[in-house]
Design a protein around this motif. Sequence first.
Motif, PDB file in Angstrom:
ATOM      1  N   SER A 177       0.853  -1.185   0.000  1.00 25.81           N
ATOM      2  CA  SER A 177       0.000   0.000   0.000  1.00 25.81           C
ATOM      3  C   SER A 177       0.886   1.231   0.000  1.00 25.81           C
ATOM      4  O   SER A 177       2.099   1.135   0.239  1.00 25.81           O
ATOM      5  N   GLY A 178       0.257   2.374  -0.282  1.00 27.40           N
ATOM      6  CA  GLY A 178       0.990   3.633  -0.201  1.00 27.40           C
ATOM      7  C   GLY A 178       1.371   4.242  -1.526  1.00 27.40           C
ATOM      8  O   GLY A 178       1.939   5.336  -1.568  1.00 27.40           O
ATOM      9  N   VAL A 229       5.301  -0.004 -11.197  1.00 27.15           N
ATOM     10  CA  VAL A 229       4.584  -0.784 -10.194  1.00 27.15           C
ATOM     11  C   VAL A 229       5.631  -1.336  -9.236  1.00 27.15           C
ATOM     12  O   VAL A 229       6.608  -1.956  -9.674  1.00 27.15           O
ATOM     13  N   TYR A 230       5.417  -1.112  -7.961  1.00 21.87           N
ATOM     14  CA  TYR A 230       6.366  -1.546  -6.942  1.00 21.87           C
ATOM     15  C   TYR A 230       5.829  -2.790  -6.249  1.00 21.87           C
ATOM     16  O   TYR A 230       4.671  -2.827  -5.813  1.00 21.87           O
ATOM     17  N   TYR A 231       6.690  -3.789  -6.158  1.00 25.32           N
ATOM     18  CA  TYR A 231       6.325  -5.079  -5.584  1.00 25.32           C
ATOM     19  C   TYR A 231       7.147  -5.366  -4.335  1.00 25.32           C
ATOM     20  O   TYR A 231       8.360  -5.123  -4.304  1.00 25.32           O
ATOM     21  N   CYS A 232       6.474  -5.918  -3.357  1.00 20.77           N
ATOM     22  CA  CYS A 232       7.128  -6.436  -2.158  1.00 20.77           C
ATOM     23  C   CYS A 232       7.358  -7.929  -2.341  1.00 20.77           C
ATOM     24  O   CYS A 232       6.515  -8.621  -2.938  1.00 20.77           O
ATOM     25  N   ARG A 269       5.712   6.897   0.934  1.00 20.25           N
ATOM     26  CA  ARG A 269       6.145   5.767   1.736  1.00 20.25           C
ATOM     27  C   ARG A 269       5.272   4.566   1.417  1.00 20.25           C
ATOM     28  O   ARG A 269       4.046   4.619   1.586  1.00 20.25           O
ATOM     29  N   LEU A 270       5.892   3.530   0.945  1.00 22.33           N
ATOM     30  CA  LEU A 270       5.200   2.281   0.663  1.00 22.33           C
ATOM     31  C   LEU A 270       5.260   1.366   1.882  1.00 22.33           C
ATOM     32  O   LEU A 270       6.260   1.363   2.609  1.00 22.33           O
ATOM     33  N   SER A 271       4.201   0.613   2.070  1.00 27.79           N
ATOM     34  CA  SER A 271       4.146  -0.367   3.151  1.00 27.79           C
ATOM     35  C   SER A 271       3.883  -1.745   2.579  1.00 27.79           C
ATOM     36  O   SER A 271       3.187  -1.871   1.562  1.00 27.79           O
ATOM     37  N   CYS A 272       4.421  -2.744   3.231  1.00 24.35           N
ATOM     38  CA  CYS A 272       4.174  -4.135   2.854  1.00 24.35           C
ATOM     39  C   CYS A 272       3.807  -4.894   4.118  1.00 24.35           C
ATOM     40  O   CYS A 272       4.665  -5.111   4.987  1.00 24.35           O
ATOM     41  N   TYR A 319       8.748  -1.220   5.090  1.00 23.98           N
ATOM     42  CA  TYR A 319       8.475   0.080   4.492  1.00 23.98           C
ATOM     43  C   TYR A 319       9.538   0.427   3.463  1.00 23.98           C
ATOM     44  O   TYR A 319      10.684  -0.011   3.554  1.00 23.98           O
ATOM     45  N   LEU A 320       9.132   1.256   2.527  1.00 18.18           N
ATOM     46  CA  LEU A 320      10.080   1.845   1.587  1.00 18.18           C
ATOM     47  C   LEU A 320       9.782   3.337   1.539  1.00 18.18           C
ATOM     48  O   LEU A 320       8.762   3.757   0.975  1.00 18.18           O
TER      49      LEU A 320
END
Length: 123
Positions: free
Chosen positions: A6-7, A92-95, A18-21, A79-80
Amino acid sequence: VQLVESGGGLVQAGGSLRLSCAVSERTFSTYTMGWFRQAPGKEREFVAAIRWSGGATDYADSVKGRFTISSDNAENTVYLQMNSLKPEDTAVYYCAAQRFFRGASGSSLYDYWGQGTQVTVSS
């Protein structure tokens, strides 16, 4: 193990996100968590990784000094933090999660993947 990112969103160049996984279950200390990204027409590429135990990190040269990966072990979340974003960060950002560390940057080394979150940086 399920990973939910998310994020993501739309931001102007120079901005931050800030991205969250969120990880669905407790992961063991052997796990390594990574972030990858894929832009249209390009291959998926490594962004950053962190080891649950000890917190050692790795970064792609293209994001060093701008992105920071971190983890909250109690919350099972990675987090990123992305600062000074550029249009070329659009992807597209992947965890991803790796059960036993075999290397940080190879996508084939990871065992579990999230569905991704879109990051768009406008110029």
